[in-house]
Motif scaffolding. Structure first.
Motif, PDB file in Angstrom:
ATOM      1  N   ARG B  48       0.835  -1.208   0.000  1.00  0.00           N
ATOM      2  CA  ARG B  48       0.000   0.000   0.000  1.00  0.00           C
ATOM      3  C   ARG B  48       0.868   1.256   0.000  1.00  0.00           C
ATOM      4  NH1 ARG B  48      -5.580  -1.429   1.270  1.00  0.00           N
ATOM      5  NH2 ARG B  48      -5.594  -3.519   0.435  1.00  0.00           N
ATOM      6  N   LEU B  53      -1.594   4.219  -1.031  1.00  0.00           N
ATOM      7  CA  LEU B  53      -2.960   3.863  -0.666  1.00  0.00           C
ATOM      8  C   LEU B  53      -3.060   3.371   0.773  1.00  0.00           C
ATOM      9  CD1 LEU B  53      -4.054   2.021  -3.931  1.00  0.00           C
ATOM     10  CD2 LEU B  53      -4.930   4.187  -3.072  1.00  0.00           C
ATOM     11  N   ARG B  84      -0.154   5.939 -10.388  1.00  0.00           N
ATOM     12  CA  ARG B  84      -1.003   4.747 -10.371  1.00  0.00           C
ATOM     13  C   ARG B  84      -1.677   4.591 -11.722  1.00  0.00           C
ATOM     14  NH1 ARG B  84      -2.861   6.263  -4.634  1.00  0.00           N
ATOM     15  NH2 ARG B  84      -4.468   7.462  -5.663  1.00  0.00           N
ATOM     16  N   LEU B  90      -2.271  -1.743  -8.605  1.00  0.00           N
ATOM     17  CA  LEU B  90      -2.397  -2.631  -7.452  1.00  0.00           C
ATOM     18  C   LEU B  90      -3.571  -3.574  -7.687  1.00  0.00           C
ATOM     19  CD1 LEU B  90      -1.589  -3.270  -4.444  1.00  0.00           C
ATOM     20  CD2 LEU B  90      -3.350  -1.639  -3.785  1.00  0.00           C
TER      21      LEU B  90
END
Lengths: 319, 568
Positions: B48, B53, B84, B90
């Motif tokens: 993360r 995040l 991102r 992710l």
């Protein structure tokens, strides 16, 4: 698919009709649940003479069996004929129609205000969870939920009508704009509690969605915050719409007190007067109207699921 | 080769304290690095932190270099939204929750694509992950878990990231699906030269899929190196012992090695090796200073003061398994059981026969949707079968001393009751006194003082022990265990499996064990039933079925186990 959706809608409509029928039976039984002789109750304050009683018995078919009487009452009720008011001696139907406008306008305005203010405020607090703005709005909404509408109404009257003189104290006004101006304070008083409730439930629904994995995944693949919020709102809409449907029932309870406070000649104040006067035909008609509005709203909410939630749509089709 | 990603001194802190202490990470294009650890190791927090995040109240510091550009992890201005998607994406564990339920799959994939030519782009991405184009019109709930994870992969790749961080991407999937999804990712990596950081608790999977492995423990990096090197010649005792806890699918161990104690909180340890309290090798030096990461071979480093002694710790025990007492009369007999759930396409159970002798341990293996859990629930009466019979001790009715152990120890215990109250309640149902609570706790290896605790204060393994104690309270003869260890960490799983085998020996307990994990079935059961689409496709002694499977489906299951794919 579309035929299946239509079949689902028809099934739900049939269920609503059945519910209304059952409710009407209960409403009709009100006449019998009131203490004392039915004919005397229907005569009200008029002179009780044997002739008058006989006429009432004949008029209301009181000598026939209960179900026959019910059928007689219902078949007239669906055409809008609810009999005569004990208090005024006039037809109940036109009386109701006469009073509906004010209530519909007040309730509609209050509903609109609470949704237009409550939903954006709820979203804003959810997105800023734990920050000062969130705390402030949440605190205000606790006050709003717990303050009774008529008390808020009295304060509003005192400040804005008596004190500042911006709004009229009572009455309905002439013409559209004037009427609207007269309805602002009652609608705001009614919308306070309702709007606070909308804030709380919107906030809870949005926060629940914000905590979902799909939000993290959306951010994790670079989608903009605007897009993420749109994603969240689409999924949060389901619980919000459900609760808005429930609020309609709440609105009718609130409107009785508000109309009395602001001396508005609406259905709410009619209900109050009729209950006090034991004007059973009017109470019956009013109860049936409220039941109709509430169950039609519930039907509308159920059908709106079909539009909002693809999972419900799929389940409806499979069944 | 210039690295795709170079993260330096990544540190994650929360209000409670440090969660991850200074991790360095390098990744080349096309390379796969696995970050391995148990829950609480900080592996997910690291992932993360690298994507900006982190949850509310958790902060990261450190430097992140991405394709030559440097960013500060702590800075508020780091342009995460630009990083991102186009540079890092992710991917999350659970394909059931990582897609929005209210949007069509095509829409969700398409958001990251430019508006012009979006439909064509979505179709191309779907083809790339091996899905037909019409999936674009479907909602996630209309797809299977494997298909959803493929959709998620397509969405993650939409903006063309050079690096994919996958947080337990296949943990929620069946073993055959898991294999397919990992093969797909490997193929995409080759085609796109995407770097992959694979966060996993599964050492075997890490070995099969990663070029390099990083092992984390209590927020620290304890070992890193080439995958084969780390697994074959571990230089940190934690790596060695964690690997040993993982049950083999090829043979049965008399008892599974375990690691005593539990993982400390990252901020609870300072000035000492975080593993020292659980380590047999610990010496004075381990408790006075925290060992630094030091190279033990080329590219292989470990944070241990005695790396060369590590290999002695875990001597593989290949002792023959003592034969379990020969099967006596059948205690539980299931005949021709059928069950169909309304609205489902096929039957959940399609004529299942099953027999369990007294004192025997029988495993039912299969993937989700195979009907194994429905079978278990029908046996204990939580579900009513449409047809067939369940006989207990030769009778269809009468008192059955059968108890159920659920998969998730977090939801199986009433959070409002203390452990003692939960157990006393179960005892009362059998007309036994509350005074037996300490005995029950002792039976499952918990101190009597635990009776006063609430489930919240217990670890996952401890909760599952309490759940087993509760199942034993009414004097059950048969324990039906529905995936009792699948929600637990590997080292905890080993402890619970050992407990079950001890209980079996000491109490003569009969086990019906439902699992998706062939290695677990191997360790627990005498006989195994393989279920597929509501039918038993193969049955026999566990050694025969898993050693020389005859049914095509069993062979496919075995071939999907990560260790087996590394046989070359």
């Amino acid at each position: 698919m579309n035929r299946a959706v239509l079949a689902f809608a028809l099934r739900r409509a049939a269920a609503t009709l059945a519910l209304l029928l059952a409710l009407s039976l209960l409403v009709f039984a009100l006449l019998y649940l009131a203490p004392g002789d039915v004919a005397r109750n229907l005569l009200g304050t008029r002179n009780v003479t044997p002739e008058a009683l006989a006429r009432i018995r004949e008029l209301h078919h009181l000598d026939e069996p209960f179900l026959a009487q019910y059928w007689w009452w219902l078949s007239h009720a669906v055409t809008g004929d609810f009999g005569t008011s004990i208090r005024t001696g006039g037809e109940v139907g036109p009386l109701l129609l006469d009073r509906t406008g004010v209530t519909a306008a007040t309730a509609g305005l209050a509903f609109l205000l609470s949704v237009l203010a409550g939903v954006p405020a709820g979203i804003a607090t959810a997105v800023r969870r734990g920050r000062p703005l969130d705390r402030m709005i949440v605190a205000a909404s606790v006050v709003g939920v717990s303050a009774p509408g008529f008390a808020v109404g009295l304060i509003l009257l005192y400040v804005f009508a008596l004190g500042l003189g911006w709004f009229p104290v009572y009455g309905t006004g002439e013409g559209f704009l004037d009427a609207l101006w007269h309805l602002v304070l009652p609608a705001v008083a009614l919308a306070c509690g309702l709007g606070a409730f909308v804030v709380k439930l919107t906030r809870a629904a949005v926060i629940r969605e914000l905590d979902q994995d799909y939000v993290t995944f959306a951010r994790g693949r670079g989608l903009s915050e605007r897009r993420v919020l749109r994603l969240v709102l689409r999924n949060a809409a389901i619980p919000i719409v459900t609760s808005l449907g429930l609020m309609v029932a709440y609105l009718f309870g609130g409107t009785v007190l508000i109309e009395v406070t602001f001396a508005l000649p609406g259905l709410g104040s009619l209900m109050e007067e009729s209950v006090l006067f034991k004007d059973i035909p009017v109470v019956q008609a009013l109860t049936l109207v409220v039941a109709l509005v509430v169950s039609v709203t519930a039907l509308a909410v159920d059908l709106s699921y079909l539009a909002i939630d693809p999972r419900v749509r799929a389940r409806a089709v499979r069944r | 080769m210039s690295p795709l990603l170079h993260a330096r001194d990544v540190r994650v802190t929360s209000a409670a304290g440090v969660l991850v202490t200074g991790i360095d990470l390098r990744l080349a294009p096309g390379e796969t690095v696995a970050i391995v650890g148990e829950s609480g190791s900080g592996k997910s927090m690291t992932a993360r932190a690298l994507t900006g995040l982190l949850p509310e109240g958790v902060h990261a510091t450190g430097r992140l270099e991405l394709s030559g550009q440097a960013y500060d992890l702590a800075a508020a201005r780091t342009p995460w939204q630009r990083i991102r998607g186009s540079q890092i994406a992710l991917l999350l564990q659970d394909p059931f929750t990582s897609l929005s339920p209210g949007h069509r799959c095509g829409e969700q994939i398409g958001w990251a694509l430019p508006r012009a030519g979006r439909a064509a782009g979505v179709a191309r991405l779907l083809a790339e992950v091996g899905l037909p184009a019409e999936v674009a019109e479907r909602y996630p709930f209309q797809l299977s878990g494997g298909m959803r994870q493929r959709v998620a992969i397509a969405a993650a790749l939409a903006a063309g990231p050079g690096l994919l961080i996958a947080d337990e991407p296949t943990t929620a999937l069946d073993v055959t699906t898991q294999h397919e999804v990992l093969e797909l990712v490997a193929g995409l990596q080759r085609a796109r030269r995407t770097g992959l950081i694979l966060i996993t608790h599964d050492l075997r999977l890490a070995r099969a899929r990663a070029d390099r492995i990083m092992v984390m423990y209590a927020g620290r990096l304890v070992e890193e190196g080439p995958a084969a090197e780390v697994m074959d010649r571990p230089a940190h005792p934690y790596t060695a012992r964690l690997a040993a806890c993982d049950p083999p699918v090829t043979h049965r161990l008399p008892a599974l090695p375990t690691i005593p104690g539990s993982v400390p909180r990252p901020y609870a340890v300072s000035g000492a090796c975080a593993f020292a309290d659980r380590c047999d090798l610990a010496i004075e030096a381990c408790r006075t200073a925290e060992p630094a990461l030091a190279e033990v071979a080329h590219g292989h480093a470990a944070a241990c003061v005695r790396p060369s002694d590590v290999r002695q710790v875990v001597a593989p025990s290949a002792a023959a398994v003592p034969p379990v007492a020969g099967p006596s009369s059948a205690l539980l007999t299931v005949r021709g059981l059928t069950k169909r759930f309304p609205g489902s396409a096929g039957p959940a159970l399609d004529g299942v026969d099953l027999e369990v002798a007294a004192g025997e341990a029988v495993a039912v293996v299969g993937e989700s949707g195979s009907g194994k859990t429905t079978l278990a629930r029908c046996v204990v009466g939580l579900e009513r079968a449409d047809g067939g019979s369940v006989e207990f001790g030769g009778r269809a009715t009468g008192p059955r001393r059968v108890q159920y152990v659920f998969q998730d120890p977090y939801s199986a215990l009433n959070p409002g009751l203390t452990v003692g109250a939960s157990l006393a309640e179960a005892l009362r149902a059998a007309g036994r006194p509350r005074s037996e609570v300490p005995g029950l706790l002792d039976l499952v290896g918990l101190p009597a003082a635990y009776a006063r605790r609430r489930p919240r204060a217990l670890s996952g393994g401890e909760r599952q022990r309490v759940a087993i104690a509760r199942a034993l309270a009414p004097g059950a003869e048969v324990l039906v265990c529905d995936e009792p260890v699948s929600a637990l960490d590997v080292s905890v799983q080993a402890q619970v499996l050992n407990l079950l085998s001890d209980l079996r020996r000491d109490l003569g307990l009969t086990l019906l064990f439902i699992t998706h994990d062939l290695a677990v079935a191997r360790q627990v059961a005498d006989r195994v039933y393989v279920m597929h689409r509501g039918r038993v496709v193969e049955t026999g002694p566990v050694g025969d079925v898993l050693g020389a499977p005859t049914h095509e489906y069993t062979q496919r299951l075995l071939a999907s186990v990560p260790a087996a794919t590394r046989a070359e």
